[in-house]
Design a protein around this motif. Structure first.
Motif, PDB file in Angstrom:
ATOM      1  N   GLU A 292     -15.199  -9.688  -8.916  1.00 16.21           N
ATOM      2  CA  GLU A 292     -15.567  -9.010  -7.819  1.00 16.21           C
ATOM      3  C   GLU A 292     -15.039  -7.446  -7.489  1.00 16.21           C
ATOM      4  O   GLU A 292     -15.127  -6.791  -6.210  1.00 16.21           O
ATOM      5  CB  GLU A 292     -15.242 -10.048  -6.642  1.00 16.21           C
ATOM      6  N   LEU A 293     -14.138  -7.000  -8.364  1.00 13.64           N
ATOM      7  CA  LEU A 293     -13.517  -5.754  -8.202  1.00 13.64           C
ATOM      8  C   LEU A 293     -14.046  -4.571  -9.034  1.00 13.64           C
ATOM      9  O   LEU A 293     -14.754  -4.714  -9.950  1.00 13.64           O
ATOM     10  CB  LEU A 293     -12.107  -5.861  -8.487  1.00 13.64           C
ATOM     11  N   ASP A 294     -14.107  -3.352  -8.653  1.00 14.75           N
ATOM     12  CA  ASP A 294     -14.635  -2.360  -9.410  1.00 14.75           C
ATOM     13  C   ASP A 294     -13.551  -1.663 -10.058  1.00 14.75           C
ATOM     14  O   ASP A 294     -12.561  -1.061  -9.258  1.00 14.75           O
ATOM     15  CB  ASP A 294     -15.441  -1.305  -8.467  1.00 14.75           C
ATOM     16  N   PHE A 295     -13.368  -1.455 -11.276  1.00 12.38           N
ATOM     17  CA  PHE A 295     -12.395  -0.756 -12.061  1.00 12.38           C
ATOM     18  C   PHE A 295     -13.155  -0.215 -13.393  1.00 12.38           C
ATOM     19  O   PHE A 295     -13.983  -0.879 -13.938  1.00 12.38           O
ATOM     20  CB  PHE A 295     -11.256  -1.516 -12.355  1.00 12.38           C
TER      21      PHE A 295
ATOM     22  N   LEU B 109       0.786  -1.365   0.011  1.00 12.08           N
ATOM     23  CA  LEU B 109       0.021  -0.100  -0.124  1.00 12.08           C
ATOM     24  C   LEU B 109       0.758   1.189   0.116  1.00 12.08           C
ATOM     25  O   LEU B 109       0.612   2.304  -0.821  1.00 12.08           O
ATOM     26  CB  LEU B 109      -1.032  -0.002   1.318  1.00 12.08           C
ATOM     27  N   LYS B 110       2.061   1.285   0.831  1.00  9.06           N
ATOM     28  CA  LYS B 110       2.889   2.391   0.865  1.00  9.06           C
ATOM     29  C   LYS B 110       3.353   2.475  -0.455  1.00  9.06           C
ATOM     30  O   LYS B 110       3.494   3.699  -0.957  1.00  9.06           O
ATOM     31  CB  LYS B 110       3.977   2.084   1.992  1.00  9.06           C
TER      32      LYS B 110
ATOM     33  N   ILE C 242      -5.357  -2.791  -6.982  1.00 12.48           N
ATOM     34  CA  ILE C 242      -4.384  -3.212  -5.864  1.00 12.48           C
ATOM     35  C   ILE C 242      -5.032  -2.900  -4.408  1.00 12.48           C
ATOM     36  O   ILE C 242      -5.013  -3.789  -3.710  1.00 12.48           O
ATOM     37  CB  ILE C 242      -2.904  -2.481  -6.238  1.00 12.48           C
ATOM     38  N   ARG C 243      -5.356  -1.713  -4.237  1.00 12.92           N
ATOM     39  CA  ARG C 243      -5.883  -1.341  -2.998  1.00 12.92           C
ATOM     40  C   ARG C 243      -7.257  -2.133  -2.765  1.00 12.92           C
ATOM     41  O   ARG C 243      -7.183  -2.672  -1.646  1.00 12.92           O
ATOM     42  CB  ARG C 243      -6.280  -0.028  -3.157  1.00 12.92           C
ATOM     43  N   GLN C 244      -7.998  -2.355  -3.833  1.00 12.04           N
ATOM     44  CA  GLN C 244      -9.115  -3.153  -3.613  1.00 12.04           C
ATOM     45  C   GLN C 244      -8.677  -4.633  -2.983  1.00 12.04           C
ATOM     46  O   GLN C 244      -9.291  -5.129  -2.122  1.00 12.04           O
ATOM     47  CB  GLN C 244      -9.907  -3.192  -4.740  1.00 12.04           C
ATOM     48  N   THR C 245      -8.086  -5.137  -3.777  1.00 10.88           N
ATOM     49  CA  THR C 245      -7.560  -6.667  -3.491  1.00 10.88           C
ATOM     50  C   THR C 245      -6.937  -6.739  -2.249  1.00 10.88           C
ATOM     51  O   THR C 245      -7.233  -7.755  -1.392  1.00 10.88           O
ATOM     52  CB  THR C 245      -6.538  -7.212  -4.389  1.00 10.88           C
ATOM     53  N   ILE C 246      -6.181  -5.753  -1.643  1.00 10.75           N
ATOM     54  CA  ILE C 246      -5.794  -5.932  -0.495  1.00 10.75           C
ATOM     55  C   ILE C 246      -6.741  -5.732   0.652  1.00 10.75           C
ATOM     56  O   ILE C 246      -6.972  -6.378   1.728  1.00 10.75           O
ATOM     57  CB  ILE C 246      -4.559  -4.781  -0.003  1.00 10.75           C
ATOM     58  N   ALA C 247      -7.697  -4.592   0.457  1.00 10.67           N
ATOM     59  CA  ALA C 247      -8.925  -4.737   1.392  1.00 10.67           C
ATOM     60  C   ALA C 247      -9.710  -5.707   1.559  1.00 10.67           C
ATOM     61  O   ALA C 247     -10.251  -6.035   2.384  1.00 10.67           O
ATOM     62  CB  ALA C 247      -9.621  -3.118   1.050  1.00 10.67           C
TER      63      ALA C 247
END
Lengths: 127, 312, 411
Positions: C240-243, C172-173, C271-276
């Motif tokens: 399942e992701l929004d893009f 994330l960083k 990437i942010r969504q997959t991690i969240a």
């Protein structure tokens, strides 16, 4: 605004920054701990199932029986592609990936590494 | 006689100017690297490159005209070294000065481009031929604004001798400020002469490999490389002498140091300019030179003509 | 050589503009390109055939080495096909990790492309900066997978390494750092005069031509061709992701640059969504070494476009047939169209604009020796004779080559 020399500021700023490149052989690079580098073999753990040999995509690893419950691994680093599949295939965790990546060698023969139990007498047949 | 020979061969002639050229290349490369956030080469890299090239085998293409192929680099090298002899270095005088030497220096600095053309053309490689045709096409675009802007400064000084120009501006200390437009025009035109980005069209490596130099190797390539380095120093020295004619002191050494600093400043500007732009296409380059540089050069001439009337 | 004459120059197989060997024979009139002949096959490695002689586990690593840049692409595509044949239910967490690596790979590939594009138009500074920033994502990939390229993350039935919360934090960083840099590159690419001059209006492919020539990936999307396997036929966790799917209607190299840099921003979002949203659970299921008989086609949106793998299994430990269609093969046809009537100076950037990967594309040359017989095995000697005849027809005689060599004469 469209203009030439858009990167001017960034470029001038980097004069005062530390360079992003490094003098490689003089300054060593640090690899992540779990980097897949040179293989390590623990002869005392090996049971000789030879799953690693079977799964190796390039035939870089050869397990040889040297005596009763004694095994020796001959790893050819010039063939190894450092995929680490042998580590995954090993049920006894006798293989390990180290993060050592500096393998450059002038002599091809020096890339071949033989791991064997040093404490036991050697009666290994040369393959 | 011996004094003249020393002037030509040692200082400020061949030996000095070669070393200065290689050091200038180092400054250019190092600065280019630092601007790109890299470490860059060590100071001896240009010297090592030249020594390596001189030690290497020289290959002449079998279809090339060997005489022309060998003569071109030497021809170019001689011209740029000669051009340097006329610039007033440490004093408001120069050993071979005569009235009209500024024109001669300008033409001597044109010779390398023509020599590259001849060398590239006679090496018969397709890439070399495309590169050499590009070099000459480009010559017609940047040469006019370069001449006009440099001569505009001479116009104000009312002399075609470099020494007299320098003397004139020493007498009238702040007059050089009027020539700043001309300086920027000729700096950009110099980029074209030195074949640096955005005008490195003749040797655009992703298009024509190495342009006119494609078939050159060994000593001849070393001469060509040296020639471009010296051309950079000579060009920068000419610009420094014409546009920044100040800082000549009683002490020859101090004046010399100031002059070197001026040259380094101009080289630094060249490096900076080539860092921040992409290479243009040949048609865009010609458009740019004729539609933008030439009008500004004309403006400079106009300003100087008016000034000449007013200041008299 | 007069300008009125047409002449051919060889761009490749060895040329500074090309990072891989491929032959382009350019017919020129002055600086203008009249036509381009493309010749594939300088880097054919016989991977498809080699796959038939190795077990599925070994193939995984071989397939991964089809391409150095999109290694995860090929490995995932291959694994997906096998999983479909064997009917394996891959754990959710594994799918999310695959998606995460896939997007990190897209980030590194697009940043690499930006640098290469800069180099091709003589803007080396852009190359240095974008490659410097690419190191951030390379380090992240090395940390997550254990290698900078050829990640070896996939295995049949899941992934090989789990992601710890600390690693996720590092990702994330790095992503927020990269996002800032990407915004800067969008600014540079759309506002620097020399870049715009070199890119806009170059290598134009209209929407109709893009459809007709079957352009894929960013090349097609820059011509308004709204296709993306991630959305149209979701695999891994993309369903399942929004893009957004980025399209552009500039139709030129500038449009392709914009599509790529904007896709970078979308990738950061993914990437942010997959991690969240990463679910807990196992990362791999046990799979038998023998895959049941069957066949499957798997599609995957590589950074360069749609990648297609076909796998046929015969119930043994080894596949019966593997077929790979890398995205460059689909796009290489478009290059020829794009170069027509352009300048020689545009050639490197037009070729680079499809983000070519020639090694993935290379095919074997098949010779229709006798058109009457369809399939025929010809002996080595016959093939040898045929090649000598083929070359002699084209003006080169190799028959007495050995003799001349022995005589020590110039060949």
């Amino acid at each position: 605004m469209i203009r030439p020399g858009k990167m001017m500021q960034e470029v001038l700023r980097s004069i005062f920054k530390k360079p992003a490149t490094s003098k490689y052989p003089a300054e060593k690079l640090e690899m992540a701990d779990n980097y897949r580098g040179k293989l390590k073999f623990f002869p005392e753990k090996c049971v000789g199932c030879k799953m690693c040999m079977k799964d190796c995509p390039t035939g870089a690893i050869v397990i040889v029986k040297t005596g009763e419950k004694q095994f020796q691994a001959q790893i050819d680093n010039s063939k190894c592609i450092f995929c680490g599949q042998c580590v995954d295939s090993c049920f006894k965790k006798a293989l390990l990936c180290t993060s050592d990546v500096e393998l450059a060698q002038l002599d091809r023969e020096k890339l071949k590494v033989v791991f064997q139990d040093e404490s036991r007498p050697k009666d290994c047949p040369k393959q | 006689m011996i004094k003249e020979l020393l002037y030509i061969l040692v200082f400020p002639g061949f030996l000095f100017v070669s070393i200065a050229g290689l050091l200038a290349e180092y400054v250019d490369r190092k600065l280019y690297a630092r601007l790109q956030n890299r470490i860059g080469p060590p100071w001896f890299q240009p010297f090592a490159d030249i020594i390596k090239l001189i030690a290497k085998e020289e290959v002449t293409p079998c279809q090339a005209n060997p005489r022309m192929f060998h003569a071109a680099p030497l021809f170019a090298l001689t011209a740029v070294i000669t051009a340097f002899l006329y610039t007033p270095l440490w004093h408001t005088s120069s050993p071979f000065s005569f009235n009209g030497d500024i024109i001669m220096v300008l033409y001597l600095l044109t010779i390398p481009t023509l020599a590259f053309f001849i060398g590239g053309w006679y090496s018969t490689s397709l890439f070399a031929r495309i590169g050499s045709v590009r070099a000459v096409t480009q010559l017609f675009a940047y040469e006019v604004p370069l001449f006009m802007s440099i001569l505009a400064s001479a116009l104000l000084a009312n002399s075609w001798s470099l020494v007299d120009i320098v003397l004139f501006y020493t007498r009238h200390p702040w007059y050089w400020c009027f020539n700043l437009i001309g300086f920027f025009v000729s700096l950009v035109a110099l980029l074209g002469k030195l074949e640096k980005t955005p005008f490195d069209i003749p040797e655009a490596e992703t298009e024509v490999v190495a342009g006119a130099f494609t078939e050159y190797s060994g000593k001849l390539l070393a001469f060509l490389r040296l020639c471009i380095d010296i051309e950079m120093v000579s060009g920068a020295a000419l610009l420094a002498a014409v546009f920044f004619p100040f800082g000549f002191f009683q002490s020859a050494f101090l004046s010399f140091v100031v002059f070197i600093l001026k040259i380094l400043g101009i080289i630094a500007l060249i490096s900076l300019l080539r860092t921040v732009v992409a290479r243009l296409r040949i048609d865009q380059m010609i458009d740019f030179c004729w539609k933008l540089l030439v009008p500004f050069a004309l403006l400079q001439i106009l300003i100087n003509l008016v000034l000449k009337g007013v200041l008299r | 050589m007069h300008d009125s004459h047409k002449f051919n120059i060889p761009m490749g197989p060895q040329h500074p503009a090309l990072k891989e060997p491929e032959g382009f024979s350019v017919a020129l009139k002055g600086e203008k390109i009249l036509g381009v002949e493309i010749r594939l096959g300088y880097n054919h490695r016989g991977i498809e055939k080699a796959c038939e002689q190795n077990t599925y586990t070994q193939d995984l690593y071989l397939i991964e080495r089809v391409c150095g840049i999109c290694s995860h692409t090929h490995a995932t595509c291959f694994v997906q096909a096998i999983e479909e044949i064997a009917g394996i239910q891959v754990p959710k967490r594994a799918l999310y990790i695959r998606t995460l690596i896939a997007e990190l790979e897209r980030v590194h590939s697009h940043l690499l492309w930006l640098g290469v594009a800069g180099h091709e138009i003589g803007f080396d500074t852009l190359l240095m900066y974008s490659w410097r920033d690419r190191e951030i994502v390379m380090d992240i990939l090395a940390m997550l997978t254990g290698n900078r390229v050829n990640y070896g993350m996939n295995t049949i039935g899941g992934v090989r390494r789990d992601i710890t919360p600390e690693q996720a934090n590092d990702v994330l960083k790095a992503v927020s750092q990269l996002e800032e840099r990407t915004k800067y590159y969008i600014d540079v690419a759309t506002k620097e005069t020399t870049i715009i001059k070199r890119l806009s209006g170059v290598g134009v492919v209209s929407y109709d031509d893009a459809v007709r020539l079957e352009a894929v990936g960013p090349t097609g999307r820059a011509s308004g061709l709204d296709r993306d396997v991630r959305r149209d036929d979701p695999y891994a966790a993309y369903g399942e992701l929004d893009f957004k799917v980025i399209t552009d209607n500039h139709c030129d190299v500038f449009g392709r640059t914009i599509v790529r840099v904007k896709e970078l921003m979308e990738s950061y979002k993914i990437i942010r969504q997959t991690i969240a949203n990463m679910p807990q659970g196992p990362i791999v299921v046990k799979v038998a070494r023998k895959i049941p008989a069957g066949e499957a086609i798997s599609r995957y949106e590589a950074p360069r476009g749609e990648d297609v793998h076909y796998v046929k299994a015969n119930g043994s430990e080894m596949p019966e047939r593997v077929k790979i269609r890398a995205p460059t093969l689909a796009n290489i046809q478009v290059v020829k169209h794009m170069l027509k009537d352009r300048y020689l100076a545009d050639m490197p950037i037009v070729i680079a604009a499809i983000d070519p990967c020639f090694s993935c594309t290379d095919r074997m040359v098949s010779i229709e020796y006798d058109s009457n017989k369809k399939n025929e095995t010809i002996s080595w000697a016959t093939l040898h004779d045929y090649s000598i005849r083929w070359h002699r027809e084209r003006g080169t005689d190799f028959t007495d080559l050995n003799k001349r060599f022995k005589a020590g004469l110039k060949v």
